[in-house]
Design a protein around this motif. Structure first.
Motif, PDB file in Angstrom:
ATOM      1  N   GLU A 107      51.717  19.818  34.456  1.00 30.18           N
ATOM      2  CA  GLU A 107      52.061  18.819  35.473  1.00 30.18           C
ATOM      3  C   GLU A 107      51.212  18.993  36.726  1.00 30.18           C
ATOM      4  N   LYS A 124      48.455  16.178  38.182  1.00 31.00           N
ATOM      5  CA  LYS A 124      48.538  15.670  39.544  1.00 31.00           C
ATOM      6  C   LYS A 124      47.208  15.815  40.272  1.00 31.00           C
ATOM      7  N   PRO A 152      43.942  13.000  38.101  1.00 30.00           N
ATOM      8  CA  PRO A 152      44.580  11.805  37.525  1.00 30.00           C
ATOM      9  C   PRO A 152      43.704  11.035  36.546  1.00 30.00           C
ATOM     10  N   ARG A 201      53.630  10.207  32.077  1.00 33.58           N
ATOM     11  CA  ARG A 201      52.408   9.657  32.653  1.00 33.58           C
ATOM     12  C   ARG A 201      51.671   8.740  31.682  1.00 33.58           C
TER      13      ARG A 201
END
Length: 444
Positions: A175, A179, A182, A231
């Motif tokens: 994660e 972040k 992207p 995502r």
């Protein structure tokens, strides 16, 4: 005076001293022994080294017989004319001298043949996992070596897994990386080779593959998969291969079944690589066919990791799934404007403001003016025949009693005795009227 007086008186003079009469003779400086000529034409002195003397030249003859060759007169050698020496070359002044320039080096052809550098790739593939995931990343680099639009990012750690969260908490690590980056388009995960160990459950330790251990492990798989599904990043989970140890191989097979169930349930893709690294009996092998079908060494000496050929074959399973996901992506709207213009009646044509050199506009106008062709009749579907039948090993034990063919018809009685007479005794079968072996006369 005595001699002179003796001469005046007529007395004979005393005899002079002769050599040899006394030991007072002077010492001779060099005594040369007589020379003698040997048969080979050399003159040799006694005790001295041999010396060669040139033969004496005969006087020129005036008369020669017709069969004799007259000697040719030798012209005297002419000395070369005197040439005056050149004056020394004057060195030009420093201001008139040109600076020496180093010639350019010849470009290295090997450097020119290197693949182009990947500059600003449009597709990023992130690989997460343990030491086997590092081999997967290397194999994918080789697979996409000629494609400058694809970048493979290695985010593996060799001693990690889902059991030891104190080493790497993969759900949190993935994660955090997504972040910060992207632009990741696809993700691959390969974990499990280090997970056959007890897992911590609060203050207790649960044994590997126990019921409680499976529940905790499934929850951690779900947490890691959820990071990518939230995502909307396509995920490919690559299973673990067999290893040399039988007990560890059995444990890895159970872990693969557990992971396959959770990954498939979450909508992600599971790539099973197990069949590519076993023999026909499902056992671990060191060598086998590579991606080109040639036999090569696939595993290293530790029985766990991969060689270069093995890593390339490992990446082949993930490459197939990646290309399938890339092919299922929605095509871009690059061709949509041209199609809409060609299908629109009021689109720009030759009379609608299009320039004469606009070849694309002319083609669209001609396409819009052509009548639509009728659809071809349906092509009947033919039954698809298999390329080959079932593969049966030649060394397989018999599966039918007596070794008879399973498709063979059961043998019946032979009332005429033709089978016993022909096949056992070797007698010729009786001829039938009208057959080729009927030699009776008259025929029939």
């Amino acid at each position: 005076m005595l001699g002179a007086g003796a001469a005046l008186l007529g007395l004979p003079a005393p005899a002079a001293a002769q050599w040899g009469d006394s030991y007072d003779r002077p010492q001779q400086e060099y005594y040369a022994p007589p020379r003698r000529r040997a048969r080979d034409g050399y003159y040799r002195d006694d005790g001295a080294s041999a010396r060669r003397y040139p033969p004496q030249q005969e006087a020129p003859r005036q008369f020669y017989w017709p069969w004799e060759d007259r000697p040719q007169a030798v012209e005297p050698r002419q000395e070369p004319a005197y040439r005056p020496s050149r004056p020394p070359r004057q060195k030009p002044p420093a201001s008139a001298q040109r600076p020496r320039t180093r010639p350019d080096r010849v470009p290295d052809t090997a450097a020119q043949q290197k693949p182009p550098q990947k500059v600003e790739p449009t597709t990023q593939i992130a690989v997460f996992g343990d030491s086997l995931a590092e081999h997967l990343s290397r194999g994918l680099d080789d697979a996409f070596e000629d494609n400058a639009d694809v970048l493979v990012v290695n985010r593996s750690r060799g001693d990690s897994g889902l059991v030891r969260q104190d080493v790497v908490d993969w759900a949190k690590a993935a994660e955090d990386y997504l972040k910060a980056n992207p632009k990741v388009n696809y993700a691959l995960v390969m974990l499990g080779v280090n997970d056959r160990q007890p897992i911590r459950d609060g203050d207790q330790m649960q044994e590997a593959l126990s019921p409680r251990w499976r529940e905790i492990y499934q929850a951690r798989v779900d947490a890691l998969v959820k990071v990518f599904t939230d995502r909307k990043i396509p995920l490919i989970w690559v299973g673990t291969p067999p290893v040399r140890g039988d007990s560890l191989t059995t444990a890895l097979a159970s872990i693969n079944d557990l992971v396959r169930e959770r990954v498939t349930k979450a909508g992600a893709t599971y790539a099973d690589i197990w069949p590519g690294f076993v023999d026909d009996r499902g056992r671990y092998v060191v060598s086998g066919p590579d991606v080109e079908g040639q036999t090569a060494k696939l595993r290293t000496s530790d029985g766990v990791h991969f060689t270069h050929s093995g890593a390339r074959k490992l990446a082949h399973f993930a490459d197939v799934e990646l290309k399938r996901l890339m092919g299922n992506a929605a095509p871009g709207a690059v061709d949509q404007p041209a199609a809409s213009i060609a299908a629109t009646p009021g689109g720009p044509g030759l009379d609608g403001g299009a320039k004469a050199d606009d070849t694309a506009a002319i083609d669209r106008q001609i396409t819009a003016m052509l009548p639509s062709l009728p659809e071809p009749p349906g092509i009947p579907t033919l039954p698809v025949k298999p390329v080959a039948g079932p593969v049966v090993p030649l060394g397989r034990p018999e599966v039918s009693p007596g070794g008879a063919l399973m498709s063979g018809r059961p043998g019946g009685e032979d009332p005429s005795g033709a089978v016993e007479r022909t096949l056992q005794r070797g007698a010729a079968p009786l001829s039938q009227p009208g057959r080729a072996d009927d030699f009776r006369w008259p025929p029939g």
